[in-house]
Motif scaffolding. Sequence first.
Motif, PDB file in Angstrom:
ATOM      1  N   ILE A 194      41.001  46.090  44.978  1.00 60.36           N
ATOM      2  CA  ILE A 194      40.575  44.307  45.145  1.00 60.36           C
ATOM      3  C   ILE A 194      41.129  43.691  44.332  1.00 60.36           C
ATOM      4  O   ILE A 194      39.453  44.456  43.102  1.00 60.36           O
ATOM      5  CB  ILE A 194      39.564  44.231  46.455  1.00 60.36           C
ATOM      6  CG1 ILE A 194      39.323  44.794  47.675  1.00 60.36           C
ATOM      7  CG2 ILE A 194      39.671  42.721  46.475  1.00 60.36           C
ATOM      8  CD1 ILE A 194      38.092  44.976  47.754  1.00 60.36           C
ATOM      9  N   THR A 195      41.656  43.483  43.905  1.00 58.04           N
ATOM     10  CA  THR A 195      42.447  42.867  42.581  1.00 58.04           C
ATOM     11  C   THR A 195      42.100  41.217  42.902  1.00 58.04           C
ATOM     12  O   THR A 195      41.835  40.710  43.947  1.00 58.04           O
ATOM     13  CB  THR A 195      44.165  42.986  42.604  1.00 58.04           C
ATOM     14  OG1 THR A 195      44.762  44.254  42.381  1.00 58.04           O
ATOM     15  CG2 THR A 195      44.472  41.710  41.050  1.00 58.04           C
ATOM     16  N   VAL A 196      41.031  41.214  41.983  1.00 58.95           N
ATOM     17  CA  VAL A 196      40.967  40.277  41.373  1.00 58.95           C
ATOM     18  C   VAL A 196      40.762  39.128  40.523  1.00 58.95           C
ATOM     19  O   VAL A 196      40.871  39.753  38.957  1.00 58.95           O
ATOM     20  CB  VAL A 196      39.216  39.671  41.873  1.00 58.95           C
ATOM     21  CG1 VAL A 196      39.233  39.983  43.658  1.00 58.95           C
ATOM     22  CG2 VAL A 196      38.587  40.527  41.325  1.00 58.95           C
ATOM     23  N   TYR A 197      40.841  37.716  40.437  1.00 59.84           N
ATOM     24  CA  TYR A 197      41.132  36.717  38.641  1.00 59.84           C
ATOM     25  C   TYR A 197      39.216  36.392  38.704  1.00 59.84           C
ATOM     26  O   TYR A 197      38.744  36.012  39.453  1.00 59.84           O
ATOM     27  CB  TYR A 197      42.299  36.008  38.788  1.00 59.84           C
ATOM     28  CG  TYR A 197      43.314  36.871  38.515  1.00 59.84           C
ATOM     29  CD1 TYR A 197      44.310  37.275  37.557  1.00 59.84           C
ATOM     30  CD2 TYR A 197      43.957  37.539  40.213  1.00 59.84           C
ATOM     31  CE1 TYR A 197      45.345  38.220  37.600  1.00 59.84           C
ATOM     32  CE2 TYR A 197      44.969  38.237  39.721  1.00 59.84           C
ATOM     33  CZ  TYR A 197      45.815  38.199  38.601  1.00 59.84           C
ATOM     34  OH  TYR A 197      46.936  38.916  38.972  1.00 59.84           O
ATOM     35  N   VAL A 198      39.019  36.539  36.965  1.00 58.95           N
ATOM     36  CA  VAL A 198      37.931  36.093  36.486  1.00 58.95           C
ATOM     37  C   VAL A 198      38.283  35.407  35.282  1.00 58.95           C
ATOM     38  O   VAL A 198      38.642  35.401  34.450  1.00 58.95           O
ATOM     39  CB  VAL A 198      37.046  37.043  36.540  1.00 58.95           C
ATOM     40  CG1 VAL A 198      35.731  36.465  35.710  1.00 58.95           C
ATOM     41  CG2 VAL A 198      36.185  37.175  37.796  1.00 58.95           C
ATOM     42  N   LEU A 212      37.688  44.533  41.718  1.00 63.47           N
ATOM     43  CA  LEU A 212      36.626  43.324  42.369  1.00 63.47           C
ATOM     44  C   LEU A 212      35.537  44.124  41.899  1.00 63.47           C
ATOM     45  O   LEU A 212      34.232  43.419  41.693  1.00 63.47           O
ATOM     46  CB  LEU A 212      36.898  43.148  43.901  1.00 63.47           C
ATOM     47  CG  LEU A 212      35.628  42.767  45.166  1.00 63.47           C
ATOM     48  CD1 LEU A 212      35.617  40.948  44.280  1.00 63.47           C
ATOM     49  CD2 LEU A 212      35.556  42.635  46.056  1.00 63.47           C
ATOM     50  N   HIS A 213      35.544  45.744  41.919  1.00 68.53           N
ATOM     51  CA  HIS A 213      33.773  46.196  41.387  1.00 68.53           C
ATOM     52  C   HIS A 213      33.545  45.926  40.291  1.00 68.53           C
ATOM     53  O   HIS A 213      32.286  45.149  39.583  1.00 68.53           O
ATOM     54  CB  HIS A 213      34.034  48.213  41.689  1.00 68.53           C
ATOM     55  CG  HIS A 213      33.238  48.465  42.006  1.00 68.53           C
ATOM     56  ND1 HIS A 213      31.874  49.451  42.339  1.00 68.53           N
ATOM     57  CD2 HIS A 213      32.429  48.792  40.231  1.00 68.53           C
ATOM     58  CE1 HIS A 213      31.390  49.888  42.179  1.00 68.53           C
ATOM     59  NE2 HIS A 213      31.090  49.587  40.136  1.00 68.53           N
ATOM     60  N   ALA A 214      34.543  45.675  39.254  1.00 65.40           N
ATOM     61  CA  ALA A 214      34.287  45.233  37.708  1.00 65.40           C
ATOM     62  C   ALA A 214      34.219  43.856  38.045  1.00 65.40           C
ATOM     63  O   ALA A 214      32.926  43.479  36.269  1.00 65.40           O
ATOM     64  CB  ALA A 214      35.638  45.603  37.181  1.00 65.40           C
ATOM     65  N   ALA A 215      34.479  43.231  38.996  1.00 65.08           N
ATOM     66  CA  ALA A 215      34.031  41.881  38.359  1.00 65.08           C
ATOM     67  C   ALA A 215      32.727  42.140  38.638  1.00 65.08           C
ATOM     68  O   ALA A 215      31.890  40.959  37.764  1.00 65.08           O
ATOM     69  CB  ALA A 215      34.999  41.033  39.471  1.00 65.08           C
ATOM     70  N   GLN A 220      34.271  36.427  53.574  1.00 63.21           N
ATOM     71  CA  GLN A 220      35.348  35.531  54.860  1.00 63.21           C
ATOM     72  C   GLN A 220      36.470  36.826  54.275  1.00 63.21           C
ATOM     73  O   GLN A 220      37.901  36.890  55.312  1.00 63.21           O
ATOM     74  CB  GLN A 220      36.303  34.644  54.138  1.00 63.21           C
ATOM     75  CG  GLN A 220      35.276  33.357  53.674  1.00 63.21           C
ATOM     76  CD  GLN A 220      35.890  31.870  53.364  1.00 63.21           C
ATOM     77  OE1 GLN A 220      36.831  32.302  53.717  1.00 63.21           O
ATOM     78  NE2 GLN A 220      35.374  31.522  52.707  1.00 63.21           N
ATOM     79  N   GLY A 221      36.204  38.265  54.275  1.00 69.04           N
ATOM     80  CA  GLY A 221      36.755  39.551  53.833  1.00 69.04           C
ATOM     81  C   GLY A 221      37.789  39.459  52.700  1.00 69.04           C
ATOM     82  O   GLY A 221      37.934  38.770  52.306  1.00 69.04           O
ATOM     83  N   PRO A 222      38.383  40.550  52.878  1.00 64.07           N
ATOM     84  CA  PRO A 222      38.897  41.146  51.499  1.00 64.07           C
ATOM     85  C   PRO A 222      40.716  40.761  51.364  1.00 64.07           C
ATOM     86  O   PRO A 222      40.924  39.769  49.743  1.00 64.07           O
ATOM     87  CB  PRO A 222      39.078  42.585  51.631  1.00 64.07           C
ATOM     88  CG  PRO A 222      38.926  42.720  53.669  1.00 64.07           C
ATOM     89  CD  PRO A 222      38.570  41.911  53.852  1.00 64.07           C
ATOM     90  N   LEU A 223      41.493  39.678  51.872  1.00 65.87           N
ATOM     91  CA  LEU A 223      42.286  39.024  52.634  1.00 65.87           C
ATOM     92  C   LEU A 223      41.542  37.965  51.663  1.00 65.87           C
ATOM     93  O   LEU A 223      42.788  36.793  51.386  1.00 65.87           O
ATOM     94  CB  LEU A 223      42.841  38.704  53.525  1.00 65.87           C
ATOM     95  CG  LEU A 223      43.796  40.140  53.863  1.00 65.87           C
ATOM     96  CD1 LEU A 223      44.225  39.550  55.513  1.00 65.87           C
ATOM     97  CD2 LEU A 223      44.527  40.559  53.633  1.00 65.87           C
ATOM     98  N   ALA A 224      41.159  36.896  51.570  1.00 63.82           N
ATOM     99  CA  ALA A 224      40.676  35.933  51.147  1.00 63.82           C
ATOM    100  C   ALA A 224      40.359  35.853  49.457  1.00 63.82           C
ATOM    101  O   ALA A 224      40.183  35.004  48.795  1.00 63.82           O
ATOM    102  CB  ALA A 224      39.317  35.397  52.117  1.00 63.82           C
ATOM    103  N   GLU A 234      41.331  38.650  47.378  1.00 63.88           N
ATOM    104  CA  GLU A 234      43.259  39.418  47.385  1.00 63.88           C
ATOM    105  C   GLU A 234      43.882  38.972  45.671  1.00 63.88           C
ATOM    106  O   GLU A 234      44.441  37.721  46.306  1.00 63.88           O
ATOM    107  CB  GLU A 234      43.669  40.297  48.107  1.00 63.88           C
ATOM    108  CG  GLU A 234      44.927  41.323  47.794  1.00 63.88           C
ATOM    109  CD  GLU A 234      44.145  42.794  46.982  1.00 63.88           C
ATOM    110  OE1 GLU A 234      44.896  42.196  45.980  1.00 63.88           O
ATOM    111  OE2 GLU A 234      43.389  43.285  47.170  1.00 63.88           O
ATOM    112  N   GLY A 235      43.590  39.639  44.870  1.00 63.27           N
ATOM    113  CA  GLY A 235      44.740  38.473  44.151  1.00 63.27           C
ATOM    114  C   GLY A 235      44.368  37.128  43.663  1.00 63.27           C
ATOM    115  O   GLY A 235      45.206  36.551  43.249  1.00 63.27           O
ATOM    116  N   LYS A 236      43.167  36.413  43.989  1.00 59.54           N
ATOM    117  CA  LYS A 236      42.373  34.926  43.893  1.00 59.54           C
ATOM    118  C   LYS A 236      41.458  35.078  42.910  1.00 59.54           C
ATOM    119  O   LYS A 236      41.352  35.997  42.441  1.00 59.54           O
ATOM    120  CB  LYS A 236      41.715  34.827  45.475  1.00 59.54           C
ATOM    121  CG  LYS A 236      42.647  35.123  46.342  1.00 59.54           C
ATOM    122  CD  LYS A 236      43.954  33.552  46.672  1.00 59.54           C
ATOM    123  CE  LYS A 236      44.900  33.703  47.680  1.00 59.54           C
ATOM    124  NZ  LYS A 236      44.239  33.671  48.745  1.00 59.54           N
TER     125      LYS A 236
END
Length: 307
Positions: A157-161, A168-171, A244-248, A250-252
Amino acid sequence: MRCNLLSLAAASALVPHALAWGTVGHATVAYIATGLIKNETAAYCKKVLGDQSANVLASIASWADSYRYEAGGGFSTPFHWIDAIDNPPYSCDVDYDRDCTDAGCIVSAIMNYTTIQRVNIAAGTIEPDSLKFLVHFLGDIHQPLHDENYGAGGNNITVYVDGSKWNLHAAWDTAFITKITGGTNITTAKAFSTRLLASIQSPTGVYATASKKWFRSSLKDPKAAAMKWATETNNYVCTAVLPQGPLAIEGKELNGTYYQVAVPVVEEQMAKAGVRLAAWLDLLVTGSTPFLGCPSKRAVRAVPLVV
Protein backbone atom coordinates in the motif's frame (compact mmCIF):
# COMPACT_ATOMS: atom_id res chain seq x y z
CA MET A 1 10.74 -5.28 10.38
CA ARG A 2 8.67 -6.88 7.65
CA CYS A 3 10.22 -5.55 4.44
CA ASN A 4 12.21 -7.14 1.67
CA LEU A 5 15.65 -5.89 0.66
CA LEU A 6 14.24 -3.78 -2.15
CA SER A 7 11.80 -1.94 0.10
CA LEU A 8 14.56 -1.36 2.66
CA ALA A 9 16.75 0.18 0.01
CA ALA A 10 13.89 2.31 -1.26
CA ALA A 11 13.11 3.58 2.21
CA SER A 12 16.75 4.45 2.80
CA ALA A 13 16.85 6.38 -0.45
CA LEU A 14 13.73 8.32 0.48
CA VAL A 15 14.93 9.23 3.97
CA PRO A 16 18.72 9.76 4.12
CA HIS A 17 20.40 7.87 6.96
CA ALA A 18 17.08 6.41 8.12
CA LEU A 19 17.63 2.94 9.55
CA ALA A 20 13.99 2.16 10.11
CA TRP A 21 12.23 0.65 13.11
CA GLY A 22 15.33 -1.32 13.92
CA THR A 23 17.32 1.72 14.96
CA VAL A 24 14.83 3.92 16.76
CA GLY A 25 11.80 1.72 17.43
CA HIS A 26 13.52 -1.45 18.57
CA ALA A 27 16.20 0.44 20.48
CA THR A 28 13.52 2.51 22.23
CA VAL A 29 11.69 -0.65 23.34
CA ALA A 30 14.98 -2.12 24.55
CA TYR A 31 15.90 1.02 26.49
CA ILE A 32 12.49 1.05 28.17
CA ALA A 33 12.97 -2.57 29.20
CA THR A 34 16.48 -1.81 30.44
CA GLY A 35 15.05 0.91 32.65
CA LEU A 36 12.52 -1.50 34.18
CA ILE A 37 14.24 -4.88 34.57
CA LYS A 38 15.65 -6.07 37.88
CA ASN A 39 19.37 -5.80 38.56
CA GLU A 40 19.69 -9.59 38.45
CA THR A 41 18.05 -9.68 35.02
CA ALA A 42 20.29 -6.92 33.74
CA ALA A 43 23.37 -8.77 35.00
CA TYR A 44 22.23 -11.96 33.26
CA CYS A 45 21.69 -10.16 29.95
CA LYS A 46 25.09 -8.49 30.17
CA LYS A 47 26.76 -11.84 30.84
CA VAL A 48 25.00 -13.68 28.02
CA LEU A 49 25.47 -10.88 25.49
CA GLY A 50 29.03 -10.11 26.54
CA ASP A 51 28.30 -6.43 27.02
CA GLN A 52 28.54 -4.60 30.33
CA SER A 53 27.25 -1.28 29.00
CA ALA A 54 23.91 0.40 29.62
CA ASN A 55 23.16 -0.19 25.92
CA VAL A 56 23.27 -3.97 26.30
CA LEU A 57 19.74 -4.62 25.00
CA ALA A 58 19.50 -1.66 22.65
CA SER A 59 22.71 -2.65 20.87
CA ILE A 60 21.27 -6.03 19.83
CA ALA A 61 17.60 -5.04 19.49
CA SER A 62 17.65 -4.99 15.68
CA TRP A 63 20.09 -7.90 15.23
CA ALA A 64 17.32 -10.21 14.02
CA ASP A 65 16.54 -7.88 11.12
CA SER A 66 20.05 -8.22 9.71
CA TYR A 67 20.51 -11.88 10.67
CA ARG A 68 17.64 -12.96 8.42
CA TYR A 69 19.71 -11.86 5.39
CA GLU A 70 22.88 -13.61 6.50
CA ALA A 71 23.94 -17.05 5.33
CA GLY A 72 21.94 -19.55 7.34
CA GLY A 73 19.60 -16.92 8.75
CA GLY A 74 16.83 -17.09 6.17
CA PHE A 75 14.83 -19.58 8.24
CA SER A 76 14.01 -16.78 10.68
CA THR A 77 12.32 -14.49 8.14
CA PRO A 78 8.71 -15.63 8.85
CA PHE A 79 9.30 -15.25 12.58
CA HIS A 80 8.93 -11.45 12.38
CA TRP A 81 5.15 -11.49 11.87
CA ILE A 82 1.92 -13.43 11.89
CA ASP A 83 -0.31 -12.97 8.83
CA ALA A 84 -3.79 -12.43 10.21
CA ILE A 85 -6.12 -13.31 7.33
CA ASP A 86 -8.92 -11.04 8.46
CA ASN A 87 -10.91 -8.28 6.77
CA PRO A 88 -9.98 -4.79 7.98
CA PRO A 89 -11.63 -2.46 8.72
CA TYR A 90 -14.72 -4.67 9.07
CA SER A 91 -13.09 -7.36 11.19
CA CYS A 92 -9.69 -7.79 12.80
CA ASP A 93 -8.63 -11.01 14.48
CA VAL A 94 -5.70 -13.38 14.78
CA ASP A 95 -6.09 -17.14 14.67
CA TYR A 96 -2.99 -19.24 15.35
CA ASP A 97 -4.07 -22.32 13.39
CA ARG A 98 -5.16 -20.22 10.42
CA ASP A 99 -2.44 -17.58 10.40
CA CYS A 100 0.78 -19.22 11.60
CA THR A 101 2.29 -21.09 8.64
CA ASP A 102 4.29 -24.32 8.65
CA ALA A 103 7.42 -22.16 8.36
CA GLY A 104 6.54 -20.48 11.65
CA CYS A 105 5.44 -17.03 12.76
CA ILE A 106 6.17 -14.52 15.49
CA VAL A 107 3.98 -16.36 18.00
CA SER A 108 5.71 -19.71 17.49
CA ALA A 109 9.08 -17.93 17.57
CA ILE A 110 8.34 -16.34 20.95
CA MET A 111 7.22 -19.76 22.19
CA ASN A 112 10.36 -21.48 20.94
CA TYR A 113 12.93 -18.94 22.07
CA THR A 114 11.30 -18.62 25.47
CA THR A 115 11.62 -22.39 25.88
CA ILE A 116 15.24 -22.29 24.72
CA GLN A 117 16.05 -19.51 27.17
CA ARG A 118 14.46 -21.43 30.03
CA VAL A 119 16.58 -24.47 29.20
CA ASN A 120 19.70 -22.31 28.92
CA ILE A 121 19.08 -20.68 32.29
CA ALA A 122 18.43 -24.03 33.98
CA ALA A 123 21.60 -25.51 32.46
CA GLY A 124 23.75 -22.42 32.95
CA THR A 125 24.37 -22.31 29.21
CA ILE A 126 25.58 -19.08 27.58
CA GLU A 127 23.77 -18.82 24.25
CA PRO A 128 22.99 -15.27 23.07
CA ASP A 129 20.91 -15.77 19.92
CA SER A 130 17.67 -16.87 21.61
CA LEU A 131 17.85 -13.82 23.88
CA LYS A 132 18.47 -11.55 20.90
CA PHE A 133 15.46 -13.02 19.10
CA LEU A 134 13.20 -12.48 22.12
CA VAL A 135 14.26 -8.85 22.50
CA HIS A 136 13.46 -8.24 18.85
CA PHE A 137 10.25 -10.23 18.49
CA LEU A 138 8.63 -8.71 21.58
CA GLY A 139 9.13 -5.41 19.80
CA ASP A 140 7.82 -6.59 16.43
CA ILE A 141 4.64 -8.15 17.81
CA HIS A 142 3.52 -4.73 19.07
CA GLN A 143 3.57 -3.10 15.62
CA PRO A 144 0.06 -3.55 14.13
CA LEU A 145 1.22 -4.42 10.63
CA HIS A 146 3.40 -7.25 11.96
CA ASP A 147 0.11 -8.91 12.92
CA GLU A 148 -1.72 -8.40 9.62
CA ASN A 149 -1.83 -10.09 6.22
CA TYR A 150 -3.63 -7.43 4.16
CA GLY A 151 -1.39 -5.97 1.48
CA ALA A 152 1.56 -8.06 2.71
CA GLY A 153 1.34 -6.34 6.06
CA GLY A 154 0.90 -2.97 4.38
CA ASN A 155 4.00 -3.31 2.20
CA ASN A 156 1.88 -3.18 -0.96
CA ILE A 157 0.00 0.00 0.00
CA THR A 158 1.66 3.23 -1.19
CA VAL A 159 1.30 6.33 0.98
CA TYR A 160 3.06 9.65 1.56
CA VAL A 161 4.41 11.19 4.75
CA ASP A 162 5.45 14.83 4.53
CA GLY A 163 5.66 14.48 0.77
CA SER A 164 7.93 11.41 0.77
CA LYS A 165 6.74 8.13 -0.71
CA TRP A 166 6.50 5.13 1.61
CA ASN A 167 4.68 1.85 1.83
CA LEU A 168 2.22 1.74 4.71
CA HIS A 169 4.27 -0.75 6.70
CA ALA A 170 7.38 1.43 6.50
CA ALA A 171 5.33 4.50 7.38
CA TRP A 172 4.37 2.87 10.68
CA ASP A 173 7.80 1.29 11.18
CA THR A 174 9.86 4.35 10.34
CA ALA A 175 8.30 7.52 9.01
CA PHE A 176 5.96 8.16 11.93
CA ILE A 177 8.65 7.45 14.52
CA THR A 178 11.08 9.75 12.72
CA LYS A 179 8.42 12.46 12.61
CA ILE A 180 7.56 12.00 16.31
CA THR A 181 11.17 11.99 17.52
CA GLY A 182 12.89 14.17 14.94
CA GLY A 183 15.78 11.71 14.60
CA THR A 184 16.88 8.36 13.21
CA ASN A 185 19.68 7.08 15.45
CA ILE A 186 20.23 5.37 18.78
CA THR A 187 20.66 8.71 20.56
CA THR A 188 17.16 9.60 19.43
CA ALA A 189 15.92 6.26 20.77
CA LYS A 190 17.51 6.94 24.16
CA ALA A 191 15.75 10.30 24.45
CA PHE A 192 12.44 8.86 23.25
CA SER A 193 12.65 5.99 25.74
CA THR A 194 13.37 8.41 28.57
CA ARG A 195 10.14 10.27 27.80
CA LEU A 196 8.11 7.06 27.55
CA LEU A 197 9.67 5.67 30.74
CA ALA A 198 8.62 8.81 32.60
CA SER A 199 5.09 8.27 31.30
CA ILE A 200 5.17 4.80 32.87
CA GLN A 201 7.03 5.46 36.11
CA SER A 202 5.86 8.92 37.10
CA PRO A 203 2.76 8.90 39.36
CA THR A 204 1.23 11.47 37.01
CA GLY A 205 2.49 9.81 33.82
CA VAL A 206 0.14 9.07 30.95
CA TYR A 207 0.64 5.32 31.40
CA ALA A 208 1.10 5.25 35.18
CA THR A 209 -2.19 3.48 35.80
CA ALA A 210 -2.67 1.58 32.55
CA SER A 211 0.83 0.08 32.57
CA LYS A 212 0.07 -1.84 35.75
CA LYS A 213 -2.41 -3.90 33.72
CA TRP A 214 -0.29 -4.44 30.62
CA PHE A 215 1.28 -7.68 31.80
CA ARG A 216 -0.89 -10.55 32.98
CA SER A 217 0.98 -13.45 31.40
CA SER A 218 2.87 -16.53 32.48
CA LEU A 219 5.85 -18.51 31.23
CA LYS A 220 3.67 -21.58 31.60
CA ASP A 221 1.86 -20.63 28.41
CA PRO A 222 3.99 -18.42 26.13
CA LYS A 223 1.66 -19.15 23.22
CA ALA A 224 -1.28 -17.61 25.09
CA ALA A 225 0.82 -14.60 26.05
CA ALA A 226 2.03 -13.99 22.50
CA MET A 227 -1.44 -14.50 21.04
CA LYS A 228 -2.87 -12.01 23.51
CA TRP A 229 -0.30 -9.40 22.45
CA ALA A 230 -0.79 -10.14 18.74
CA THR A 231 -4.58 -9.99 18.97
CA GLU A 232 -4.57 -6.76 20.95
CA THR A 233 -2.14 -5.18 18.49
CA ASN A 234 -4.00 -6.45 15.43
CA ASN A 235 -7.13 -4.63 16.63
CA TYR A 236 -5.40 -1.35 15.80
CA VAL A 237 -5.40 -2.32 12.13
CA CYS A 238 -9.16 -1.72 12.15
CA THR A 239 -9.18 1.32 14.42
CA ALA A 240 -6.02 3.23 13.47
CA VAL A 241 -4.16 1.72 10.49
CA LEU A 242 -7.00 1.05 8.04
CA PRO A 243 -10.03 2.63 9.78
CA GLN A 244 -11.72 3.43 6.45
CA GLY A 245 -10.10 0.73 4.35
CA PRO A 246 -7.06 0.81 2.08
CA LEU A 247 -8.65 2.90 -0.67
CA ALA A 248 -9.01 5.81 1.74
CA ILE A 249 -5.21 6.09 2.12
CA GLU A 250 -3.74 4.53 -1.05
CA GLY A 251 -1.54 7.18 -2.67
CA LYS A 252 -2.57 9.74 -0.04
CA GLU A 253 -0.65 11.95 2.37
CA LEU A 254 -0.94 10.57 5.92
CA ASN A 255 -1.26 13.79 7.83
CA GLY A 256 -3.98 15.55 9.78
CA THR A 257 -6.42 13.26 11.57
CA TYR A 258 -4.75 10.03 10.44
CA TYR A 259 -1.37 11.01 11.87
CA GLN A 260 -2.93 12.42 15.04
CA VAL A 261 -4.63 9.06 15.66
CA ALA A 262 -1.46 7.12 14.81
CA VAL A 263 0.90 8.94 17.17
CA PRO A 264 -0.63 7.83 20.50
CA VAL A 265 -0.94 4.27 19.15
CA VAL A 266 2.74 4.18 18.16
CA GLU A 267 3.86 5.59 21.49
CA GLU A 268 1.65 3.38 23.64
CA GLN A 269 2.57 0.23 21.71
CA MET A 270 6.25 0.94 22.17
CA ALA A 271 5.71 1.57 25.88
CA LYS A 272 3.74 -1.70 26.15
CA ALA A 273 6.47 -3.59 24.31
CA GLY A 274 9.09 -2.25 26.72
CA VAL A 275 7.04 -3.17 29.79
CA ARG A 276 6.26 -6.64 28.50
CA LEU A 277 9.84 -7.30 27.42
CA ALA A 278 11.09 -6.31 30.87
CA ALA A 279 8.48 -8.47 32.60
CA TRP A 280 9.19 -11.46 30.31
CA LEU A 281 12.92 -11.26 30.93
CA ASP A 282 12.41 -10.85 34.68
CA LEU A 283 10.22 -13.96 34.75
CA LEU A 284 12.82 -15.93 32.80
CA VAL A 285 15.75 -14.89 34.97
CA THR A 286 14.29 -14.35 38.44
CA GLY A 287 10.91 -16.07 38.39
CA SER A 288 8.95 -12.93 39.26
CA THR A 289 8.18 -9.46 37.96
CA PRO A 290 6.72 -6.34 39.60
CA PHE A 291 4.28 -6.08 36.70
CA LEU A 292 2.74 -9.46 37.52
CA GLY A 293 2.78 -9.00 41.24
CA CYS A 294 3.42 -12.66 42.07
CA PRO A 295 6.17 -15.23 41.55
CA SER A 296 6.26 -17.61 38.64
CA LYS A 297 7.55 -21.16 39.01
CA ARG A 298 10.59 -21.70 36.87
CA ALA A 299 10.60 -25.48 36.61
CA VAL A 300 11.70 -26.35 33.09
CA ARG A 301 9.84 -29.10 31.35
CA ALA A 302 10.87 -30.82 28.14
CA VAL A 303 8.76 -28.81 25.71
CA PRO A 304 9.04 -29.69 22.01
CA LEU A 305 9.94 -26.81 19.73
CA VAL A 306 7.24 -25.79 17.28
CA VAL A 307 7.00 -23.82 14.07
